[in-house]
Design an enzyme around this catalytic site. Structure first.
Site, mmCIF file in Angstrom:
data_model
loop_
_atom_site.group_PDB
_atom_site.id
_atom_site.type_symbol
_atom_site.label_atom_id
_atom_site.label_comp_id
_atom_site.label_asym_id
_atom_site.label_seq_id
_atom_site.Cartn_x
_atom_site.Cartn_y
_atom_site.Cartn_z
ATOM 1 C CB CYS A 129 -30.774 0.558 12.512
ATOM 2 S SG CYS A 129 -32.087 0.165 11.308
ATOM 3 C CE LYS B 193 -42.534 -45.028 -1.050
ATOM 4 N NZ LYS B 193 -42.911 -43.483 -1.182
ATOM 5 C CB CYS C 32 -34.647 -2.949 8.018
ATOM 6 S SG CYS C 32 -33.755 -1.424 8.431
ATOM 7 N NE ARG D 121 -51.049 -44.144 -5.716
ATOM 8 C CZ ARG D 121 -51.988 -43.999 -4.758
ATOM 9 N NH1 ARG D 121 -52.599 -42.982 -4.178
ATOM 10 N NH2 ARG D 121 -52.314 -45.267 -4.081
HETATM 11 S S1 IVH Z 1 -44.061 -49.405 -7.008
HETATM 12 C C1 IVH Z 1 -47.662 -51.638 -6.101
HETATM 13 N N1 IVH Z 1 -41.621 -48.421 -7.227
HETATM 14 O O1 IVH Z 1 -44.233 -44.413 -3.913
HETATM 15 C C2 IVH Z 1 -46.527 -50.611 -6.246
HETATM 16 N N2 IVH Z 1 -43.480 -46.958 -6.236
HETATM 17 O O2 IVH Z 1 -46.359 -45.618 -1.975
HETATM 18 C C3 IVH Z 1 -46.733 -49.434 -6.179
HETATM 19 N N3 IVH Z 1 -42.591 -44.553 -5.705
HETATM 20 O O3 IVH Z 1 -47.200 -43.741 -5.223
HETATM 21 C C4 IVH Z 1 -45.657 -48.655 -6.534
HETATM 22 N N4 IVH Z 1 -40.438 -44.967 -6.406
HETATM 23 O O4 IVH Z 1 -45.335 -42.902 -6.619
HETATM 24 C C5 IVH Z 1 -42.854 -48.224 -6.733
HETATM 25 N N5 IVH Z 1 -39.592 -47.468 -7.360
HETATM 26 C C6 IVH Z 1 -40.916 -47.352 -7.094
HETATM 27 C C7 IVH Z 1 -41.292 -46.129 -6.470
HETATM 28 C C8 IVH Z 1 -42.443 -46.040 -6.163
HETATM 29 C C9 IVH Z 1 -41.553 -44.366 -5.758
HETATM 30 C C10 IVH Z 1 -43.915 -44.092 -5.353
HETATM 31 C C11 IVH Z 1 -45.112 -44.348 -6.211
HETATM 32 C C12 IVH Z 1 -46.218 -44.583 -5.300
HETATM 33 C C13 IVH Z 1 -45.555 -44.772 -3.952
HETATM 34 C C14 IVH Z 1 -46.137 -45.780 -3.021
#
Ligand code: IVH
Length: 714
Positions: free
Chosen positions: A441, A141, A456, A162
């Protein structure tokens, strides 16, 4: 048609061609060929990290395309690779309604919760499919900003954030400047795929840690406020109205899903990822499919420890059911799908008591507040100090001595106090005020309008000098082993070091009377000081602590000046002409050399035997970069190499034409293994990457001199 062949044919046709004599029809046809070839080289370079041609060859093609478009405006298209430099600034962001909402994810915090999620999926599928063990895909993630990219007839038409999931902001003007995002699909150089007529690709825009550090270094050098972390930098950059600013900033992208699409007959997420890859989208390389639950749980639990290996921030693992049919059956609850879950890594934050706020004087005289904390463990490290940045930071958050505070530590950055917990107050805590005078100082502090830091103004302030010594001897500068923060301060306090040159006048007899110094340790220190005389010119220049001269700037300067004496004689105008150096840095260097004490210092250092000349490895890159031994090689390092620090080894590889990345992927050509290697060794074996075990410094030098084939074949 293979890219190399196309390129050579195009280059042959361009040889001796006079653009202004072309007919309109020929110009349009040539522009089309150039666009296709440049686009495919962009892809090799930015997405695959594996360029096929030298930068100069690429530049020639790119410039020809620009000239052609200038001469024949009809030949310019919206999706031309020349359109990445950023169009005119916009006044405001337009709203963009997402055709399908961008969902969020429910979380799991440990093995048990992940298992429970999986079992819920199984129960949800039981009615229709009986007892099944659905395969899942695990993706890292990425901690960045979610983005939806819409392609119509193969051309990027809209890019939107988003927002609240239903409506986001149109940031197309900025996204167009991101080289890692295709303006046109399909682009994968050798792939025989066609994208659908309408396709929405979802993914994460982020900033690599290395690129974030370089950006912040540059911002500070330009007198701008740096970003707090890579996520803020990515978000802040996307929110720019002027795409010209964005084009100058290194954004990255990984695709992770498809949103709305005109025809989708793919059965699994794995197939979706394969198609995205073939269309030219960058994908995170650690994604893995699991048929069984236990190995998936192991994978998830292994990443909190491995995250620092990556050049980007990840805050969890997203686990997704692979089969689309199963996903449809499971459906969505509130705004999160039942078929996916985010395994969140343990926080890198902890709560503790702020005992006291004290101010620290930096090497340039900046005076910054620091929190003294009740020691607390965060991610395996005990933290007892944290930065509070400046007066405004404390005031905006109303941070007080005695407060319960939340402290954050990420990667190797300095821990920071992020907020207080006001509910935990006793009522005795008082708002904090910035001291009026320097703690070292007693000089009255100044805070200039529009500046965040107090300063300073006393150039003789002992605290500033201590910091300078500390800076000079540090690993990235003169790298004097055994001379750390505490000892450098002590040497200043004892009057042994009153200028930087005094460091080189220290003798064993000066040290042996000191507490904690036996003969042996005194000798070791003197030897280490002696060894530092041979450091490169860029290290010396960085070590001098000239304002705005960070590591990168020092290296740039040294490419143009062969010695410190030559630099002292260079005008601000000539420095300003160096690519990457602006008027502020140029002035700062010239001002520094204009101070007589600094001139004396340089002379003294030189007469003590400190190297003040550019060394062969710092010379400007050879004209023919292709001829360098490691040209085009992507190398990963693991374990410790004999006599080479990690930073020096990386520098040396880059100077030999190679590039160094932090983790093993399909693009890695070679893993160099030193003593006590980490988990990268296992990844390399898994990927089938070439491995070079290095036991002596000479073996590593051989790689630098001879290149990869010579070394790995033997
Ligand atoms: S899937 C329904 N895959 O995490 C699926 N999200 O809380 C929704 N994110 O806003 C997203 N890496 O920006 C997915 N490999 C990944 C991700 C990912 C980062 C972020 C994404 C989303 C948030 C979800």
């Amino acid at each position: 048609m293979p890219l190399t062949k196309d390129t050579r044919a195009l280059q042959a046709d361009l040889e001796g061609l006079a653009i202004d004599t072309l007919s309109q029809g020929d110009a349009l046809a040539l522009a089309k060929r150039l666009r296709s070839v440049v686009r495919r080289h962009d892809h090799r370079y930015y997405v695959e990290d594996d360029p096929l041609i030298a930068d100069r060859e690429y530049d020639r093609l790119y410039r020809t395309l620009k000239t052609l478009e200038a001469e024949f405006p009809e030949a310019q298209t919206e999706d031309s690779p020349t359109q990445r430099v950023g169009g005119p600034p916009i006044d405001d962001f337009q709203k963009h309604e997402h055709p399908k909402p961008l969902l969020s994810l429910s979380n799991a915090f440990d093995r048990t919760e992940l298992r429970e999620w999986y079992e819920r999926c199984q129960r949800g599928l039981a009615d229709r499919y009986g007892t099944v063990e659905p395969a899942v895909v695990a993706e890292l993630k990425i901690d960045g900003v979610a983005i939806a990219l819409t392609y119509d007839d193969g051309t990027l038409s809209v890019a939107a954030t988003r927002g609240d999931g239903s409506v986001g902001e149109d940031v197309t003007h900025n996204i167009r400047t991101v080289h890692r995002i295709p303006l046109r699909i399909p682009v994968a150089s050798e792939a025989e795929v066609e994208g659908p007529e309408h396709l929405e690709v979802r993914g994460e825009v982020f900033m690599r840690k290395s690129e974030f550090d370089a950006l912040n270094e540059r911002l500070v050098e330009e007198g701008e406020q740096p970003f707090a972390n890579p996520r803020n930098a990515a978000a802040g950059t996307l929110r720019q109205l002027d795409p010209g600013v964005v084009a100058d900033r290194p954004l990255s992208f990984f695709a992770f899903a498809v949103g709305s699409v005109s025809d989708n007959d793919l059965a699994t997420h794995t197939e979706v990822l394969d198609v995205l890859d073939a269309l030219g989208f960058p994908l995170e390389s650690h994604t893995k499919r699991f048929e069984d639950l236990e190995p998936l749980l192991d994978f998830c639990e292994q990443w909190p420890q491995r995250r620092d290996e990556l050049d980007y921030e990840v805050d969890g693992v997203v686990v997704k059911i692979d089969r689309h049919e199963y996903r449809d059956e499971l459906g969505t609850i509130a705004d999160a799908p039942r078929w996916a879950v985010a395994y969140k890594f343990p926080a890198r934050e902890a709560t503790t008591t702020l005992q006291k706020i004290r101010v620290q004087v930096g090497r340039t005289g900046a005076v910054n507040p620091e929190a003294v904390l009740d020691p607390v463990e965060i991610g395996g490290v005990t933290v007892s100090k944290a930065t509070l940045h400046n007066e405004d930071y404390i005031r905006e958050r109303d941070i007080r001595e005695g407060d319960t505070v939340v402290v954050k530590r990420a990667g190797d950055v300095i821990p920071q106090v992020v907020r207080t917990v006001p509910d935990a107050r006793t009522g005795d805590e008082e708002p904090w005020t910035f001291p009026a005078t320097c703690p070292a100082c007693d000089t009255e502090l100044v805070r200039l309008p529009d500046e965040a830091d107090h300063v300073c103004p006393n150039s003789e302030c002992p605290a500033q000098f201590k910091r300078l010594v500390e800076h000079f001897v540090q690993r990235d500068a003169m790298d004097i082993e055994g001379l750390g923060e505490r000892l450098s301060h002590r040497l200043v306090d004892l009057g042994l070091v009153t200028t930087l040159a005094d460091i080189y006048r220290i003798e064993t007899d000066d040290l042996t009377p000191l507490d904690g110094f036996a003969n042996k340790s005194a000798e070791n220190l003197v030897t280490a000081i002696e060894a530092s005389k041979d450091r490169s010119l860029s290290r010396l220049l960085f070590g001098l602590g000239i304002q705005h001269v960070g590591k990168t700037v020092a290296e740039l300067v040294v490419r143009h000046c062969a010695s410190i004496e030559a630099l002292a004689a260079t005008s601000a105008e000539d420095l300003d002409a160096i690519d990457g150096i602006g008027p502020t840095i140029a002035e700062s260097i010239v001002d520094w050399f204009a101070v007589p004490e600094n001139r004396t210092l340089v002379d003294d250092l030189a007469s003590e035997g400190v190297n003040t000349h550019r060394q062969p490895h710092e010379a400007p890159l050879e004209a023919d970069e292709d001829a360098l031994p490691l040209a085009g090689c992507t190398i990963v390092l693991t374990g410790s190499l004999p006599d080479w620090t990690r930073a020096d080894a990386s520098d040396a590889i880059e100077r030999a034409g190679g590039s160094v990345t932090s983790s093993v992927s399909g693009n890695t050509d070679l893993l160099v293994v030193g003593a006590n290697p980490g988990s990268k060794l296992a990844s390399a074996r898994e990927e089938g990457t070439a491995i070079l075990e290095v036991e002596t410094a000479e073996e590593f030098q051989e790689l630098l001199d001879q290149g990869m084939t010579e070394v790995t074949d033997s």
